[in-house]
Design an enzyme around this catalytic site. Structure first.
Site, PDB file in Angstrom:
ATOM      1  N   ASN A 208       0.842  -1.197   0.000  1.00  0.00           N
ATOM      2  CA  ASN A 208       0.000   0.000   0.000  1.00  0.00           C
ATOM      3  C   ASN A 208       0.878   1.248   0.000  1.00  0.00           C
ATOM      4  O   ASN A 208       2.105   1.145  -0.059  1.00  0.00           O
ATOM      5  CB  ASN A 208      -0.984  -0.014   1.190  1.00  0.00           C
ATOM      6  N   ASP A 277      -4.039  -6.316   5.162  1.00  0.00           N
ATOM      7  CA  ASP A 277      -5.072  -7.155   5.778  1.00  0.00           C
ATOM      8  C   ASP A 277      -5.186  -8.512   5.081  1.00  0.00           C
ATOM      9  O   ASP A 277      -5.632  -9.476   5.675  1.00  0.00           O
ATOM     10  CB  ASP A 277      -6.439  -6.453   5.686  1.00  0.00           C
ATOM     11  N   PHE A 321      -3.765   3.652  14.990  1.00  0.00           N
ATOM     12  CA  PHE A 321      -4.025   4.644  13.953  1.00  0.00           C
ATOM     13  C   PHE A 321      -5.197   4.158  13.123  1.00  0.00           C
ATOM     14  O   PHE A 321      -5.319   2.968  12.872  1.00  0.00           O
ATOM     15  CB  PHE A 321      -2.800   4.813  13.038  1.00  0.00           C
ATOM     16  N   LYS A 335     -12.817   0.287  16.688  1.00  0.00           N
ATOM     17  CA  LYS A 335     -11.445  -0.248  16.790  1.00  0.00           C
ATOM     18  C   LYS A 335     -10.947  -0.207  18.229  1.00  0.00           C
ATOM     19  O   LYS A 335     -10.284  -1.124  18.694  1.00  0.00           O
ATOM     20  CB  LYS A 335     -10.487   0.589  15.926  1.00  0.00           C
TER      21      LYS A 335
END
Ligand SMILES: Cc1cc2nc3c(=O)[nH]c(=O)nc-3n(C[C@H](O)[C@H](O)[C@H](O)COP(=O)(O)O)c2cc1C
Length: 396
Positions: A208, A277, A321, A335
């Site tokens: 990414n 992920d 984050f 989260k």
């Protein structure tokens, strides 16, 4: 990190004056304001223009030239200094200061300051070991002045021995240490940074856009504040920060393994990395040949590092984050609950001034008590300070 701090740098006439250029550059990267005073001899080695360009401040050499501001410069600089650094420091300036001589701009300003004065001596080894120089150093130390010990090695004059000015990076660390509150002394902080990559075949992988800048900046801030820092980094183009143990990983599973190794012994875990992920279900041993049709790959779920680690959470403060593009606050709250974060740093990666590739960030911090604070656009160094301040608060 050093925003709002004023460093007056005295440059004297030795070959190592060229290294003072690097000192200024490094201090500026830490956002310090640097005012340079050069001796006349120093200007024979490096021009004031170089220091003026780098410091973006007027450089003083001559005490009697027409002043650029209305005030009396040696007094105003003396008062302004949070730290007064002399690098390189010649035998001459050390001797002058030790004996109360104030016959040029630099020695006069040192005489007038109440700031900490730090000398980084640089000279031929016979000069450095000369009993007169050593007596002067001893006297100045007894009066509270500080010295950054020179190294040994081949000197510019060709001799070998003690007298080589300390490296700019070490000088800047020393000065930073004098200016920054060591509120993480004795604490171990683990920071993850960058992306992970997942191989597809021997020549291809997916990843990414994470640059690692945020994590590296956090590691530097935590180190400057006295922490023992372990930086677990995916592949990035960033230089490893000085004095920080960097553990390099590629895949999400490797990152999990390293975080797991360091988690139990740490006081704070800051998860600034963006691990993938998903990973390809099968990694081909040979390069996948292209053909005319489409290529279909199947991806399987990678372990969730935070969730795995949070099962073992005891005293550690965990900082997450959330790089989201929509439903920012709602997703962040989920989260916090699921991964036992103590607080989460939220950034909107759809904004050009925030997130992955950018040097700035626009963050919101939400903690486990649902306190929410929004911050304006800041540099990643400023963001790091805010996050480490919050970590320190929570560790108390
Ligand atoms: C090429 C050259 C290199 C020098 N290097 C040093 C040095 O590394 N350290 C030092 O103490 N003096 C060195 N000197 C001598 C100083 O320049 C001299 O003592 C001068 O008066 C120092 O003035 P200042 O302390 O006002 O800058 C060097 C002189 C020359 C010509």
């Amino acid at each position: 990190m050093l925003k709002g701090k004023n460093i007056v740098l005295g440059v004297t006439g030795g070959i190592a004056a060229y290294k003072a250029v690097d000192v200024v550059s490094r201090l500026r990267k830490r956002h310090a304001n640097v005012d340079v005073i050069m001796t006349k001899s120093a200007s024979e080695f490096v021009t004031p223009l170089t220091f003026r360009s780098l410091s973006q401040n007027y450089v003083t050499v001559d005490m009697f030239e027409e002043p650029k501001t209305w005030d009396i410069e040696h007094i105003s600089l003396a008062q302004k200094a949070d730290v007064f650094l002399v690098a390189p420091a010649t035998a001459n300036i050390i001797g002058k200061v030790a004996n109360g001589i104030a016959d040029d701009m630099l020695s006069t300003t040192i005489m007038a300051t109440r700031a900490k004065v730090v000398f980084a001596p640089a000279m031929n080894t016979n000069m450095y070991t000369n009993p007169i120089v050593q007596e002067n150093i001893k006297k100045l130390k007894s009066l509270g002045h500080q010295f950054i010990k020179p190294g040994s090695g081949r000197l510019a004059c060709g001799d070998y021995g003690e007298g080589k000015m300390a490296e700019p990076v070490d000088i800047v660390e020393y000065v930073t240490g004098l200016l920054i509150n060591k509120d993480l002394e004795g604490k171990k902080v683990v920071v993850t940074a960058g992306p992970t990559i997942e191989p597809i075949d021997p020549v291809r992988y997916i990843t990414n856009y994470s640059s690692g800048k945020m994590g590296y900046s956090l590691a530097v801030e935590a180190k400057a504040r006295g922490a023992n820092v372990v930086l677990i980094s995916g592949p990035t183009n960033l230089e490893p920060p000085t004095g920080i143990e960097v553990i390099r990983v590629k895949t999400t599973e490797e990152m999990l393994k390293e975080v797991s190794n360091h988690f139990d012994s740490c006081d704070g875990l800051i998860k600034a990395a963006a691990p993938l992920d998903y990973r390809p279900e099968k990694v081909s041993d040979t390069k996948i040949k292209k053909n005319d049709g489409n290529l279909e790959l199947s991806f399987i779920r990678n372990p969730d590092i935070s969730q795995e680690i949070s099962k073992r959470k005891e005293k550690q403060i965990m900082v997450g984050f959330a790089a989201e593009t929509d439903n920012l606050v709602e997703n962040a709250k989920k989260k916090i609950e699921k991964k036992k974060f103590d607080f989460i740093v939220l950034n909107d990666v759809s904004n050009r001034d925030a997130g992955f590739m950018s040097d700035t960030n626009i963050i919101t911090i939400i903690d486990s008590n649902e306190n929410l604070v929004e911050y304006p656009k800041m540099s990643k160094a400023e963001v790091s300070k805010v996050i480490i301040d919050k970590l320190v608060d929570m560790l108390k």
